[in-house]
Design an enzyme around this catalytic site. Structure first.
Site, PDB file in Angstrom:
ATOM      1  N   GLY A   5       0.898  -1.582   0.421  1.00  0.00           N
ATOM      2  CA  GLY A   5       0.211  -0.082   0.232  1.00  0.00           C
ATOM      3  C   GLY A   5       0.768   1.361   0.535  1.00  0.00           C
ATOM      4  N   LYS A   6       2.073   1.096  -0.477  1.00  0.00           N
ATOM      5  CA  LYS A   6       2.747   3.047  -0.529  1.00  0.00           C
ATOM      6  C   LYS A   6       1.984   3.457  -1.241  1.00  0.00           C
ATOM      7  CE  LYS A   6       6.716   0.346  -2.238  1.00  0.00           C
ATOM      8  NZ  LYS A   6       6.453  -1.218  -2.292  1.00  0.00           N
ATOM      9  N   ASP A  60      -0.777   2.558  -9.304  1.00  0.00           N
ATOM     10  CA  ASP A  60      -1.200   4.091  -8.015  1.00  0.00           C
ATOM     11  C   ASP A  60      -1.489   4.993  -8.422  1.00  0.00           C
ATOM     12  OD1 ASP A  60       0.073   1.995  -6.929  1.00  0.00           O
ATOM     13  OD2 ASP A  60       1.875   2.320  -6.765  1.00  0.00           O
ATOM     14  N   ASP A 137      16.537  -4.578  -3.422  1.00  0.00           N
ATOM     15  CA  ASP A 137      16.296  -5.035  -4.509  1.00  0.00           C
ATOM     16  C   ASP A 137      17.453  -4.497  -5.181  1.00  0.00           C
ATOM     17  OD1 ASP A 137      14.381  -6.507  -4.121  1.00  0.00           O
ATOM     18  OD2 ASP A 137      12.497  -4.836  -4.821  1.00  0.00           O
ATOM     19  N   GLU A 139      16.930  -3.638  -8.637  1.00  0.00           N
ATOM     20  CA  GLU A 139      16.261  -2.928  -9.299  1.00  0.00           C
ATOM     21  C   GLU A 139      15.888  -0.846  -8.730  1.00  0.00           C
ATOM     22  OE1 GLU A 139      15.090  -5.554  -9.080  1.00  0.00           O
ATOM     23  OE2 GLU A 139      14.987  -6.622 -10.847  1.00  0.00           O
ATOM     24  N   THR A 175       8.212  -7.461  15.119  1.00  0.00           N
ATOM     25  CA  THR A 175       9.007  -6.033  14.665  1.00  0.00           C
ATOM     26  C   THR A 175      10.607  -6.336  13.888  1.00  0.00           C
ATOM     27  OG1 THR A 175      10.141  -6.070  17.131  1.00  0.00           O
ATOM     28  CG2 THR A 175       7.885  -4.845  16.624  1.00  0.00           C
ATOM     29  N   CYS A 367     -14.995   1.769 -23.853  1.00  0.00           N
ATOM     30  CA  CYS A 367     -14.587   0.775 -24.865  1.00  0.00           C
ATOM     31  C   CYS A 367     -14.134  -0.376 -25.458  1.00  0.00           C
ATOM     32  CB  CYS A 367     -12.601   1.174 -24.215  1.00  0.00           C
ATOM     33  SG  CYS A 367     -11.219   1.332 -25.465  1.00  0.00           S
ATOM     34  N   HIS A 492     -12.215   5.818 -21.241  1.00  0.00           N
ATOM     35  CA  HIS A 492     -12.128   5.318 -20.077  1.00  0.00           C
ATOM     36  C   HIS A 492     -12.372   6.175 -19.203  1.00  0.00           C
ATOM     37  CE1 HIS A 492     -10.723   1.203 -21.588  1.00  0.00           C
ATOM     38  NE2 HIS A 492      -9.682   2.199 -22.404  1.00  0.00           N
ATOM     39  N   GLU A 494     -13.435   6.151 -16.375  1.00  0.00           N
ATOM     40  CA  GLU A 494     -13.106   5.563 -15.349  1.00  0.00           C
ATOM     41  C   GLU A 494     -11.572   6.328 -14.826  1.00  0.00           C
ATOM     42  OE1 GLU A 494     -13.235   3.764 -17.600  1.00  0.00           O
ATOM     43  OE2 GLU A 494     -11.597   1.815 -18.044  1.00  0.00           O
TER      44      GLU A 494
HETATM   45  N1  GLN Z   1      -9.276  -3.965 -28.078  1.00  0.00           N
HETATM   46  C1  GLN Z   1     -10.064  -2.934 -28.608  1.00  0.00           C
HETATM   47  C2  GLN Z   1      -9.334  -1.800 -29.402  1.00  0.00           C
HETATM   48  O1  GLN Z   1      -7.647  -1.676 -29.105  1.00  0.00           O
HETATM   49  C3  GLN Z   1     -10.186  -1.840 -27.092  1.00  0.00           C
HETATM   50  C4  GLN Z   1      -9.607  -1.580 -26.114  1.00  0.00           C
HETATM   51  C5  GLN Z   1     -10.168  -1.393 -24.824  1.00  0.00           C
HETATM   52  O2  GLN Z   1     -11.235  -2.018 -24.142  1.00  0.00           O
HETATM   53  N2  GLN Z   1      -8.723  -0.692 -23.787  1.00  0.00           N
HETATM   54  O3  GLN Z   1      -9.789  -0.615 -29.625  1.00  0.00           O
END
Ligand code: GLN
Length: 531
Positions: A5-6, A60, A137, A139, A175, A367, A492, A494
């Site tokens: 949860g950083k 993140d 690490d 990395e 600890t 999408c 998107h 979201e």
């Molecule tokens: N695979 C589809 C495209 O490339 C939808 C991509 C997505 O849902 N982000 O258009």
């Protein structure tokens, strides 16, 4: 280590500073050699998050933006691959003036410059740096070295170490891993000013004192990071333990605690909403890992908090629907088909969309979920049984979803999709327009395919509403069913939902899900009455 949860801790610290009136921006350092997250499998690495500028970054960043409600840029993300690419390019341009190029000082100087530039250009009061991975690490060792140097060069600087405190049996927090982790980081020259302990059970005073003793800290600089019912609770939990005061004293700023009143109102609505539940089905491909759809999940939480309801979210494997049929979806008040790539489970998603449309269940297609909404409509309303997206079937006579023209000549995979924020124009009077409340909206994108312009007229003739197009190119960005209960977007949304500002299309879904739930409840109650 990863998964502690950083990101949430970094976002919480930014939020607390923000609520005190400061501008704090996060910067994430990731050790992997990928230049960005665009080519990473969401099943292994969680969702790929997309910024306005089109960068494909770690999930993140979603947490940062959801907490602080400020859009990030690609300069907030440094990966091993990105910094090496940058420095090697500089070397090829001959910009090191004959020197042999080394991790110290060249790479570390580059990193320090990057951090300072980010802060300056954003006019920020603070840069909050999250170093991914685990101390020790290979990395992330050069990141830690750069930060060590910075800690001596900058006057206002503090280090917070996040560690794990497991309990092997109840009442016995261990600890030791924290002590070792702290020794290790001190051996690298960094002395943490505070330790945040991700624990299995609240730390007792004895454990706190032990950790403090080994880490050269006073006990008030050791904090409990408990499992909270929602991640948005963490700023409050840390603030209550005095972390804001500690940060303020270290950074020499106003010591008063952050005022979380309005934030807490929203958090309380997530924890104990007053208007009952709504059931939402998320029909996807990577359903065994919640992280693959983190932003979609959080967007549902934000919209539900807005309507003061509790969302019960089920992840449904679309491939399974191909065997069982979609009728199990009848118990849901809303259905989402999120973004995705590839063939597996495609027909299951289409059957879920068909079920939602023919049973008037509110639907949101994101999408790929929008593209398949168009395929479903073509097959079952227009009667083109072979209709498909050419991503899956490029032999069909009805490629209703087809490659974007500019994608046809691209063969490289990384960073080549249509990425980032584009402005769409919404059609006045559409459901989408109503929820957005404006005609021009910016949403983020990540795709290669689009609604085939050749067929748009046929769709419109059969009632499918084109509710949004890209303002210049005319690419179809949003469609809706004539009944107003289903919206699909090529974007998107979201990626832009915040607890303090839910995404309009998720408000559409939850609002209609609540209405459906109430309608069904009323019908049920009336039936009981007449019986
Ligand atoms: N695979 C589809 C495209 O490339 C939808 C991509 C997505 O849902 N982000 O258009």
């Amino acid at each position: 280590m990863s998964g502690l949860g950083k990101g949430i801790l970094t976002a919480s610290i930014c939020k607390l500073l923000q609520l005190k009136g400061y501008k704090a921006i996060p910067l994430k350092m990731d050790g992997y050699l990928n230049v960005d997250c665009g080519t990473m499998n969401p099943f292994r690495h969680g969702e790929v998050f997309v910024l306005d500028d089109g960068s494909e970054v770690d999930m993140d960043f979603g947490t940062y933006e959801r907490f602080i409600n400020v859009p990030m840029t690609r300069f907030s993300s440094i990966t091993g691959g990105k910094i090496f690419q940058h420095i090697i390019q500089k070397e090829r341009e001959g910009r090191f003036l004959g020197r042999d190029v080394q991790i110290v000082p060249h790479l570390t100087d580059e990193l320090k410059d990057w951090i300072r530039r980010l802060g300056d250009e954003a006019n920020a009061d603070f840069v909050v740096i999250e170093v991914g991975g685990t101390v020790g690490d290979l990395e992330n060792s050069y990141f830690i070295e750069a930060i060590r140097q910075l800690s001596y060069e900058e006057k206002y600087f503090m280090t917070i170490q996040l560690t794990r405190v497991p309990s092997l049996s109840k009442g016995e927090p261990k600890t030791k891993p924290t002590q070792h982790a702290n020794h290790l980081i001190q051996s690298m020259g960094l002395r943490p000013d505070a330790i945040v302990c991700r624990e299995d059970e609240p730390l007792n005073q004895e454990s706190i004192e032990k950790i403090a003793l080994f880490a050269n800290l006073r006990p008030e600089f050791v904090y409990d990071d408990p499992t909270v019912s929602t991640v948005y609770e963490l700023p409050r939990v840390l603030n209550d333990q005095g972390i804001t005061r500690a940060i303020s004293s270290k950074l020499d700023i106003d010591p008063s605690p952050a005022d979380l009143t309005s934030w807490n109102t929203l958090v309380n609505r997530i924890i104990s909403p007053s208007k009952g539940e709504v059931h939402i089905a998320l029909v996807g491909k990577y359903t065994s890992t919640k992280d693959a759809y983190a932003s979609v999940y959080e967007s549902i939480i934000h919209a539900a908090a807005h309507y003061d309801v509790k969302p019960v979210i089920d992840f449904i494997e679309s491939a399974q629907l191909e065997e069982s049929g979609p009728s199990a979806l009848s118990k849901y008040d809303g259905i989402i088909v999120p973004g995705g790539f590839g063939k597996r489970g495609i027909e299951g998603k289409i059957s879920a969309i068909n079920y939602a449309r023919t049973n008037s269940i509110p639907y949101l297609g994101l999408c790929l979920g929008m593209q398949l909404m168009v395929v479903e409509y073509a097959r079952n309303v227009l009667g083109w049984k072979d209709a498909h997206t050419s991503e899956i079937n490029n032999e069909t006579k009805h490629p209703v979803i087809d490659l974007l023209p500019e994608q046809k000549s691209i063969d490289k995979k990384g960073g080549t999709m249509r990425l980032g924020a584009y402005t769409m124009q919404l059609t006045p009077g559409t459901t989408a327009n109503g929820y957005y409340g404006s005609e021009f909206v910016d949403e983020r994108h990540r795709h290669r395919y689009e609604v085939n312009p050749e067929f748009v007229h046929d769709f419109e003739e059969h009632g499918l509403v084109i509710s949004g197009r890209h303002k210049d190119s005319g690419v179809v960005e949003m469609v809706e069913w004539p009944n107003g209960l289903g919206i699909g977007t090529q974007a998107h949304p979201e990626f832009k939902s915040r607890l303090e500002k839910p995404a309009p299309l998720f408000l559409f879904l939850i609002d209609n899900a609540v209405k459906r739930r109430n309608r069904i409840k009323n019908v049920g109650e009336n039936k009981t009455k007449t019986n």
